[in-house]
Design an enzyme around this catalytic site. Structure first.
Site, PDB file in Angstrom:
ATOM      1  N   LYS A  31      10.949  -4.371 -79.572  1.00  0.00           N
ATOM      2  CA  LYS A  31      10.416  -4.654 -78.225  1.00  0.00           C
ATOM      3  C   LYS A  31      11.250  -5.748 -77.555  1.00  0.00           C
ATOM      4  O   LYS A  31      11.436  -6.819 -78.131  1.00  0.00           O
ATOM      5  CB  LYS A  31       8.959  -5.101 -78.355  1.00  0.00           C
ATOM      6  CG  LYS A  31       8.212  -5.161 -77.036  1.00  0.00           C
ATOM      7  CD  LYS A  31       6.712  -5.214 -77.311  1.00  0.00           C
ATOM      8  CE  LYS A  31       5.902  -5.401 -76.044  1.00  0.00           C
ATOM      9  NZ  LYS A  31       4.470  -5.406 -76.329  1.00  0.00           N
ATOM     10  N   GLY A  81      13.510  -4.766 -68.762  1.00  0.00           N
ATOM     11  CA  GLY A  81      13.716  -4.303 -70.136  1.00  0.00           C
ATOM     12  C   GLY A  81      13.564  -5.397 -71.185  1.00  0.00           C
ATOM     13  O   GLY A  81      13.817  -5.172 -72.361  1.00  0.00           O
ATOM     14  N   ASP A  93      -2.201   4.119 -72.024  1.00  0.00           N
ATOM     15  CA  ASP A  93      -0.863   4.014 -72.632  1.00  0.00           C
ATOM     16  C   ASP A  93      -0.821   2.903 -73.678  1.00  0.00           C
ATOM     17  O   ASP A  93       0.183   2.750 -74.370  1.00  0.00           O
ATOM     18  CB  ASP A  93       0.212   3.775 -71.565  1.00  0.00           C
ATOM     19  CG  ASP A  93      -0.126   2.614 -70.655  1.00  0.00           C
ATOM     20  OD1 ASP A  93      -1.221   2.621 -70.082  1.00  0.00           O
ATOM     21  OD2 ASP A  93       0.698   1.690 -70.536  1.00  0.00           O
TER      22      ASP A  93
HETATM   23  P1  AMP Z   1       2.419  -3.000 -70.711  1.00  0.00           P
HETATM   24  O1  AMP Z   1       1.624  -3.588 -69.606  1.00  0.00           O
HETATM   25  O2  AMP Z   1       3.237  -4.021 -71.485  1.00  0.00           O
HETATM   26  O3  AMP Z   1       1.619  -2.153 -71.616  1.00  0.00           O
HETATM   27  O4  AMP Z   1       3.514  -2.066 -70.032  1.00  0.00           O
HETATM   28  C1  AMP Z   1       3.231  -1.010 -69.144  1.00  0.00           C
HETATM   29  C2  AMP Z   1       4.510  -0.252 -68.854  1.00  0.00           C
HETATM   30  O5  AMP Z   1       5.474  -1.103 -68.245  1.00  0.00           O
HETATM   31  C3  AMP Z   1       5.188   0.342 -70.070  1.00  0.00           C
HETATM   32  O6  AMP Z   1       5.775   1.565 -69.678  1.00  0.00           O
HETATM   33  C4  AMP Z   1       6.224  -0.696 -70.411  1.00  0.00           C
HETATM   34  O7  AMP Z   1       7.305  -0.176 -71.132  1.00  0.00           O
HETATM   35  C5  AMP Z   1       6.656  -1.165 -69.029  1.00  0.00           C
HETATM   36  N1  AMP Z   1       7.156  -2.536 -69.018  1.00  0.00           N
HETATM   37  C6  AMP Z   1       6.445  -3.672 -69.206  1.00  0.00           C
HETATM   38  N2  AMP Z   1       7.234  -4.752 -69.092  1.00  0.00           N
HETATM   39  C7  AMP Z   1       8.484  -4.295 -68.818  1.00  0.00           C
HETATM   40  C8  AMP Z   1       9.743  -4.913 -68.574  1.00  0.00           C
HETATM   41  N3  AMP Z   1       9.889  -6.232 -68.595  1.00  0.00           N
HETATM   42  N4  AMP Z   1      10.794  -4.102 -68.328  1.00  0.00           N
HETATM   43  C9  AMP Z   1      10.666  -2.793 -68.304  1.00  0.00           C
HETATM   44  N5  AMP Z   1       9.515  -2.145 -68.507  1.00  0.00           N
HETATM   45  C10 AMP Z   1       8.424  -2.882 -68.763  1.00  0.00           C
HETATM   46 MG    MG Z   2       1.997  -0.968 -73.029  1.00  0.00          MG
END
Ligand code: AMP
Ligand code: MG
Length: 489
Positions: A111, A124, A250
């Site tokens: 991650k 990313g 998700d």
């Molecule tokens: P999360 O809220 O961490 O569960 O993320 C929700 C979505 O946003 C998922 O598809 C993650 O991969 C994407 N995501 C979260 N943070 C980032 C980031 N800094 N860069 C790219 N994608 C992100």
């Molecule tokens: Mg997530």
């Protein structure tokens, strides 16, 4: 001798078609260094107890490693009730699978590995702060015995990453039996890729629920397994006072494991309305809403699975959620109170206990730990946790009278010593309070990782008395109770 000798890798997900993922290399960070390496977990996979540069270079993606095939998984999901088709691994990559000594295969997910086709507006990256939180909490949950993904290691770097302020990029090596989420099935349903969806279900059954093949309707059975595991996980959350904070579909593992740690929190004062996510303005994911939300998420999954499973079977499986959840919750709460036999008035005893805790803003974890120490400490220690001492004392009298009725399998009265010894195995002394995580983060951001490692070590054995670390069991300071944790990570 190669340090990889004795470590077994495979990568079954990579054998699926490009509809499921995009193959993409990690983008290395500058001057990557270890923050923590989970020695105990590493040994379970035949990895070295101490990880040096060689292991770091491979896991951080700086060096090509033949068994790895980094890929970003495609999925979708309902976020705060709204369907988002554009999700996927936006900053994490599935590197390979690695075999546990017990034979089980675990995904290795990195991650913070850089941009992918699913990064949308993101960079990313993952910052040190959120990586420390995920590392500590997944290991704390494992220590408590709550189903969860695991953390094998964590790295820091000199790559600047901008959030509300300038921070640094970090990497988490996450292990889990699967990274398949409810949102994977939703993606294939809403894009009408039904043969891919069927293939995914076949693979989930083959890899995780092979017992389903023995019954007449394997897909329906698979869904029932997912319902069951989710109900059990939620029962643990409710019994141990854990709030996830972002229960989007998700972030729901099909194996019912606590997944994707963001703005989570353990209850300090008992407050059923506790909202741990500062960005959750409506309280959609408030502590007491979690059972309802889990069922909502399972219904979303059921809808996505409707091409594979008949409506009656989906409804029947969903119908089992509440029963399973309350059965497991009651089992866990009985263990916490040391009351294994059932007496007709027990329901009322439980209800009045929750009322007492709520009205008195009593510390949830400490209350149960003190109840588990009535063989050593005076009842006053329990009473002192409540503002209304009279009410606390009255409840405690009722509870102690009820304990007198407790008998073991042989029909013998259970002694206070044996009851309490068992209860201490169900009521942790140490939990990952937000303020403890924050103190470890503050030091880590100054380059001192000792506190992260000490906490990780302590939380591996949350039920044991670790006298030298007694200060970690203290009630939180006022600032610690009011911390606001946002989604930014
Ligand atoms: P999360 O809220 O961490 O569960 O993320 C929700 C979505 O946003 C998922 O598809 C993650 O991969 C994407 N995501 C979260 N943070 C980032 C980031 N800094 N860069 C790219 N994608 C992100
Ligand atoms: Mg997530």
């Amino acid at each position: 001798m190669s340090i990889w000798k004795g470590v077994r890798f495979t990568h079954r997900f990579s054998e699926l078609s490009s509809a499921f993922f995009t193959n993409i290399a990690p983008q290395p960070l500058d001057n990557t260094r270890w923050v923590a390496w989970n020695r105990e977990l590493a040994l379970q996979f035949g990895l070295p107890e101490h990880a040096g540069d060689e292991v770091l270079n491979v896991f951080s993606g700086q060096e090509d490693f033949a068994p790895f095939f980094p890929l970003a998984m495609k999925y979708a999901g309902h976020q705060f009730g709204v369907y988002n088709p554009d999700l996927g691994d936006g900053r994490g990559l599935l590197l390979a699978e690695m075999q546990h000594k017990d034979g089980t295969w675990f995904d290795i997910h990195l991650k913070g590995a850089g941009l992918t086709p699913y990064s949308r507006m993101g960079d990313g990256r993952a910052v040190l702060r959120s990586t420390v939180r995920e590392y500590l909490c997944s290991e704390a949950m494992a220590g408590l015995g709550i189903p969860t993904t695991r953390a094998l290691g964590m790295m820091d770097s000199d790559t600047p990453v901008y959030r509300e302020k300038m921070e640094y990029g970090a990497l988490l090596i996450r292990l889990a039996e699967t990274h398949i989420r409810f949102g994977h099935f939703e993606h294939f349903f809403y894009t009408n890729q039904l043969s891919e969806q069927k293939l995914l279900a076949d693979k989930v059954i083959e890899w995780h629920f092979p017992q389903c093949l023995a019954v007449e309707k394997p897909y329906a059975e698979m869904f029932e397994c997912i319902v069951d595991k989710t109900a059990v996980m939620i029962a643990y959350w409710q019994a141990y006072g854990f709030a996830h904070g972002v229960m989007n579909t998700d972030n729901m593992s099909i194996l019912g494991q606590t997944f994707d740690y963001g703005p989570f929190g353990f209850l300090d004062d008992y407050d059923p309305n506790y909202i741990c996510n500062h960005s959750d303005y409506q309280g959609r994911y408030a502590f007491e809403q979690q059972p309802r939300v889990a069922l909502w998420n399972l219904s979303a999954l059921a809808h996505a699975l409707s091409p594979l499973i008949e409506r009656e079977d989906l409804e029947a499986a969903l119908g089992k959620f509440e029963v399973r959840l309350s059965q497991k919750f009651s089992e866990l709460m009985r263990a916490k109170l040391g009351l294994h036999t059932k007496v007709s008035d027990d329901g009322r005893l439980f209800e009045t206990m929750f009322e007492l805790l709520h009205q008195n803003k009593t510390d949830y974890t400490r209350f149960f730990r003190e109840l588990s120490c009535l063989d050593i400490n005076s009842p006053q220690a329990v009473i002192d946790l409540c503002i209304d001492r009279e009410a606390a004392s009255a409840w405690l009298d009722r509870y102690l009278a009820r304990c007198e009725l407790e008998v073991d399998e042989q029909g013998e009265c259970v002694s206070v010593e044996s009851r309490c010894a068992k209860m201490r195995q169900a009521n942790p002394k140490y939990i990952l309070r937000n303020y403890l995580a924050q103190l470890a983060i503050d030091k880590a951001e100054e380059g001192d990782f000792s506190e992260v490692n000490r906490l990780a070590e302590l939380l591996k054995r949350p039920y044991d008395e670790q006298m030298e670390w007694d200060e970690y069991a203290k009630l939180p300071p006022e600032w610690g109770k009011k911390m606001e944790i946002s989604c930014s990570s």
